[in-house]
Design a protein around this motif. Structure first.
Motif, PDB file in Angstrom:
ATOM      1  N   LEU A 151       0.858  -1.175   0.000  1.00 30.98           N
ATOM      2  CA  LEU A 151       0.000   0.000   0.000  1.00 30.98           C
ATOM      3  C   LEU A 151       0.897   1.228   0.000  1.00 30.98           C
ATOM      4  O   LEU A 151       1.788   1.357   0.849  1.00 30.98           O
ATOM      5  CB  LEU A 151      -0.905   0.015   1.233  1.00 30.98           C
ATOM      6  N   ASN A 152       0.684   2.110  -0.959  1.00 34.20           N
ATOM      7  CA  ASN A 152       1.403   3.382  -1.035  1.00 34.20           C
ATOM      8  C   ASN A 152       0.393   4.498  -0.819  1.00 34.20           C
ATOM      9  O   ASN A 152      -0.672   4.493  -1.438  1.00 34.20           O
ATOM     10  CB  ASN A 152       2.069   3.565  -2.396  1.00 34.20           C
ATOM     11  N   VAL A 153       0.718   5.444   0.036  1.00 30.98           N
ATOM     12  CA  VAL A 153      -0.126   6.619   0.244  1.00 30.98           C
ATOM     13  C   VAL A 153       0.728   7.837  -0.087  1.00 30.98           C
ATOM     14  O   VAL A 153       1.774   8.043   0.513  1.00 30.98           O
ATOM     15  CB  VAL A 153      -0.644   6.713   1.692  1.00 30.98           C
ATOM     16  N   TYR A 154       0.264   8.616  -1.041  1.00 32.93           N
ATOM     17  CA  TYR A 154       0.993   9.798  -1.483  1.00 32.93           C
ATOM     18  C   TYR A 154       0.325  11.052  -0.929  1.00 32.93           C
ATOM     19  O   TYR A 154      -0.894  11.151  -0.902  1.00 32.93           O
ATOM     20  CB  TYR A 154       1.032   9.861  -3.009  1.00 32.93           C
ATOM     21  N   ASN A 155       1.134  12.019  -0.485  1.00 28.48           N
ATOM     22  CA  ASN A 155       0.652  13.268   0.109  1.00 28.48           C
ATOM     23  C   ASN A 155      -0.283  12.963   1.281  1.00 28.48           C
ATOM     24  O   ASN A 155      -1.433  13.397   1.321  1.00 28.48           O
ATOM     25  CB  ASN A 155      -0.026  14.156  -0.937  1.00 28.48           C
ATOM     26  N   LEU A 156       0.226  12.213   2.238  1.00 25.40           N
ATOM     27  CA  LEU A 156      -0.544  11.703   3.373  1.00 25.40           C
ATOM     28  C   LEU A 156      -1.365  12.775   4.073  1.00 25.40           C
ATOM     29  O   LEU A 156      -2.512  12.550   4.443  1.00 25.40           O
ATOM     30  CB  LEU A 156       0.406  11.025   4.377  1.00 25.40           C
ATOM     31  N   PHE A 157      -0.819  13.956   4.268  1.00 22.88           N
ATOM     32  CA  PHE A 157      -1.520  15.009   4.996  1.00 22.88           C
ATOM     33  C   PHE A 157      -2.293  15.960   4.073  1.00 22.88           C
ATOM     34  O   PHE A 157      -2.803  16.975   4.500  1.00 22.88           O
ATOM     35  CB  PHE A 157      -0.538  15.801   5.863  1.00 22.88           C
ATOM     36  N   ASN A 158      -2.372  15.598   2.782  1.00 22.13           N
ATOM     37  CA  ASN A 158      -3.123  16.367   1.781  1.00 22.13           C
ATOM     38  C   ASN A 158      -2.684  17.830   1.726  1.00 22.13           C
ATOM     39  O   ASN A 158      -3.494  18.741   1.629  1.00 22.13           O
ATOM     40  CB  ASN A 158      -4.629  16.261   2.023  1.00 22.13           C
ATOM     41  N   SER A 159      -1.389  18.054   1.782  1.00 16.00           N
ATOM     42  CA  SER A 159      -0.838  19.403   1.716  1.00 16.00           C
ATOM     43  C   SER A 159      -1.104  20.014   0.345  1.00 16.00           C
ATOM     44  O   SER A 159      -0.911  19.377  -0.685  1.00 16.00           O
ATOM     45  CB  SER A 159       0.667  19.356   1.965  1.00 16.00           C
ATOM     46  N   GLN A 160      -1.544  21.239   0.315  1.00 12.03           N
ATOM     47  CA  GLN A 160      -1.791  21.928  -0.943  1.00 12.03           C
ATOM     48  C   GLN A 160      -0.916  23.179  -1.055  1.00 12.03           C
ATOM     49  O   GLN A 160      -1.316  24.181  -1.647  1.00 12.03           O
ATOM     50  CB  GLN A 160      -3.271  22.296  -1.064  1.00 12.03           C
ATOM     51  N   LEU A 161       0.270  23.126  -0.471  1.00 12.74           N
ATOM     52  CA  LEU A 161       1.202  24.241  -0.577  1.00 12.74           C
ATOM     53  C   LEU A 161       1.631  24.428  -2.034  1.00 12.74           C
ATOM     54  O   LEU A 161       1.761  23.460  -2.777  1.00 12.74           O
ATOM     55  CB  LEU A 161       2.444  23.987   0.285  1.00 12.74           C
ATOM     56  N   PRO A 162       1.853  25.647  -2.461  1.00 10.77           N
ATOM     57  CA  PRO A 162       2.319  25.879  -3.831  1.00 10.77           C
ATOM     58  C   PRO A 162       3.684  25.241  -4.069  1.00 10.77           C
ATOM     59  O   PRO A 162       4.536  25.244  -3.182  1.00 10.77           O
ATOM     60  CB  PRO A 162       2.431  27.394  -3.910  1.00 10.77           C
ATOM     61  N   VAL A 163       3.871  24.669  -5.245  1.00 16.39           N
ATOM     62  CA  VAL A 163       5.176  24.130  -5.613  1.00 16.39           C
ATOM     63  C   VAL A 163       5.833  24.993  -6.681  1.00 16.39           C
ATOM     64  O   VAL A 163       7.007  24.833  -6.973  1.00 16.39           O
ATOM     65  CB  VAL A 163       5.095  22.669  -6.096  1.00 16.39           C
TER      66      VAL A 163
END
Length: 65
Positions: free
Chosen positions: A23-35
């Motif tokens: 199981l892979n979870v990407y962006n676990l904390f659902n951060s929406q900071l600008p990249v």
């Protein structure tokens, strides 16, 4: 910031085979900071151009022999 997590379990099968389940979870904390920001000298200068992808998961399975 974004945090990715991967978990994998391997089950040994007869004849030297193995079953791998993960199981892979990407962006676990659902951060929406600008990249990325718009850096051209236009009316949009300084505005957000891209953000991180929203949280998503991936289930994996593999048979190894």
């Amino acid at each position: 910031k974004d945090v990715d997590v991967a978990v994998e379990m391997v089950f040994k099968l007869p004849k030297g085979w193995a079953l791998s389940v993960g199981l892979n979870v990407y962006n676990l904390f659902n951060s929406q900071l600008p990249v990325s920001y718009i850096q051209e000298d236009t009316d949009l200068f300084g505005q957000v151009w891209g953000r991180q992808l929203p949280r998503w998961t991936q289930i994996t399975a593999a048979v190894r022999f």
